[in-house]
Write an enzyme that holds these catalytic residues in place. Structure first.
Site, PDB file in Angstrom:
ATOM      1  N   HIS A   1       8.807   6.604  -7.725  1.00 25.40           N
ATOM      2  CA  HIS A   1       9.382   5.327  -7.299  1.00 25.40           C
ATOM      3  C   HIS A   1      10.332   4.817  -8.381  1.00 25.40           C
ATOM      4  O   HIS A   1      10.130   5.083  -9.560  1.00 25.40           O
ATOM      5  CB  HIS A   1       8.239   4.328  -7.055  1.00 25.40           C
ATOM      6  CG  HIS A   1       8.684   3.015  -6.535  1.00 25.40           C
ATOM      7  ND1 HIS A   1       9.170   2.016  -7.369  1.00 25.40           N
ATOM      8  CD2 HIS A   1       8.741   2.528  -5.275  1.00 25.40           C
ATOM      9  CE1 HIS A   1       9.502   0.977  -6.617  1.00 25.40           C
ATOM     10  NE2 HIS A   1       9.250   1.256  -5.353  1.00 25.40           N
TER      11      HIS A   1
ATOM     12  N   ASP B   1       9.619  -0.891   2.151  1.00 27.10           N
ATOM     13  CA  ASP B   1       9.746  -1.406   0.781  1.00 27.10           C
ATOM     14  C   ASP B   1       9.357  -2.877   0.743  1.00 27.10           C
ATOM     15  O   ASP B   1       9.946  -3.677   0.021  1.00 27.10           O
ATOM     16  CB  ASP B   1      11.157  -1.194   0.202  1.00 27.10           C
ATOM     17  CG  ASP B   1      11.132  -1.106  -1.335  1.00 27.10           C
ATOM     18  OD1 ASP B   1      10.041  -1.270  -1.921  1.00 27.10           O
ATOM     19  OD2 ASP B   1      12.197  -0.887  -1.924  1.00 27.10           O
TER      20      ASP B   1
ATOM     21  N   GLU C   1       6.211   3.014   1.601  1.00 25.86           N
ATOM     22  CA  GLU C   1       6.524   2.597   0.222  1.00 25.86           C
ATOM     23  C   GLU C   1       6.358   1.093   0.130  1.00 25.86           C
ATOM     24  O   GLU C   1       7.324   0.343   0.034  1.00 25.86           O
ATOM     25  CB  GLU C   1       7.954   3.014  -0.181  1.00 25.86           C
ATOM     26  CG  GLU C   1       8.239   2.809  -1.679  1.00 25.86           C
ATOM     27  CD  GLU C   1       9.724   2.710  -2.012  1.00 25.86           C
ATOM     28  OE1 GLU C   1      10.452   3.689  -1.782  1.00 25.86           O
ATOM     29  OE2 GLU C   1      10.139   1.644  -2.515  1.00 25.86           O
TER      30      GLU C   1
HETATM   31 MN    MN Z   1       9.810   0.087  -3.605  1.00 19.43          MN
END
Ligand code: MN
Length: 359
Positions: free
Chosen positions: A203, A321, A42
């Protein structure tokens, strides 16, 4: 853990102010050896066109909760440079022993734009992403952006992204103008994802304009609560809306250790009312069959151990992330997790290779 905790706190506040990844999370550390294969799933990027269009929206009077983050950014702010495809990205991956990033256009993607502008920015972003993957062979995979606000063009772009560009799946930043993918107008998008046999990664973005008064205080609209509440809601709407009765092979991925959904599956089952939501199976059965989760932004071992037991290690993918979180903290947490080596390998790369068809 004390050093990591300090970096985590610093990282979280810096991420909001746009200064994350400026070396602080990785300073004075030896490079992590690449004895383990790690695929981060991600990981965000932006394009000049998306940045320009989002900064233009941030200059408008639209009270959208999403625009708070963009109002703190400028074209030359550190966060925008960390979000570029080039820059420090690869060096920081190497430093933390990350073999590959699965990239996606940063939230809220193209979902706040008028349809025509959204379609143009999505096509450009997907083209750039495919080019970047080709340029750095083996280091990147990518999720295609599409325009839910223009479902027909979305389907066309989804097909192009897989068959022509060779991308690995799709990204959707939760609601689009306050609407969710369980709405029948979006079914062509779900049908396309199922037919192409690629997952949609849902997301976070901030809750919709209708939720402004509930969330627009204390920073609740961001990762402290609003992001996970928003995507958790989206996941439950898909389940209770019967989406998986209609599209039984559809695969959905959600981040942040399942956006709280795994922890209330039992209650969802006992309290599910068929008159409200006439679905064929128990809510948890759809979650167990049709969903994958990722570890993005979550470094606690307890929820990880719970999710392995509840969902199975084959349903969990590792993620950082980046650049909103630090690579090294996510690596240290997964390296140290008290789980079996087989589960760690599945979470670090085997599941990602299978789900995203990375060869
Ligand atoms: Mn993210």
């Amino acid at each position: 853990m004390e050093v990591d905790r300090r970096h985590f706190v610093v990282g979280s506040s810096l991420a909001l102010s746009g200064l994350a990844q400026a070396g602080a999370g990785n300073a004075a550390r030896p490079a992590t050896p690449t004895t383990r294969r790690r695929i981060a799933t991600e990981e965000a990027f932006t394009t000049p066109a998306q940045t320009k269009a989002m900064l233009a929206l941030a200059d408008s009077s639209w009270p959208s909760l999403d625009l708070g983050l963009w109002r703190s950014r400028t074209i030359d702010s550190p966060m925008i440079s960390h979000l570029s495809l080039e820059g420090d990205r690869l060096r920081l991956m190497d430093q933390s022993g990350i073999a590959m990033q699965v990239l996606s256009l940063t939230s809220p993607g193209v979902q706040m734009f008028d349809a025509d502008l959204g379609v143009a920015i999505a096509e450009d972003a997907n083209d750039r992403l495919a080019e970047h993957i080709r340029k750095y062979k083996g280091r990147y995979a990518g999720l295609a952006t599409f325009t839910p606000q223009a479902p027909k063009q979305a389907v066309k772009e989804m097909e192009r992204a897989i068959s022509r560009l060779g991308l690995n799946g799709f990204i959707c930043n939760s609601h689009t103008n306050g609407e969710y993918l369980d709405d029948a107008k979006y079914w062509p998008i779900l049908e396309a994802a199922e037919a192409l046999d690629r997952p949609i990664y849902i997301h976070p973005r901030s809750p919709s304009d209708a939720m402004t008064s509930a969330y627009g205080k204390y920073g609740l609209e961001f990762a402290v609560w609003g992001f996970q509440a928003e995507v958790g809601l989206h996941a439950m709407r898909l389940i209770l809306g019967g989406v998986f009765d209609r599209f039984p092979r559809l695969k959905i991925i959600i981040g942040h250790m399942g956006e709280n959904v795994p922890f209330h599956l039992g209650r969802s089952d006992t309290r599910h009312n068929r008159e409200h939501a006439p679905i064929k199976r128990k809510p948890s059965e759809y979650f167990l069959d049709n969903f994958y989760i990722t570890t993005s932004g979550v470094t606690d071992h307890l929820p990880l151990k719970y999710c392995i037991e509840k969902l199975g290690a084959d349903k969990i993918l590792w993620a950082v992330d980046y650049p909103y979180e630090f690579n090294q903290i996510a690596v240290d947490a997964m390296d140290a997790a008290p789980i079996s080596e087989a589960d760690r390998e599945a979470i670090y790369f085997r599941n990602a290779e299978r789900v995203f068809r990375i060869t």
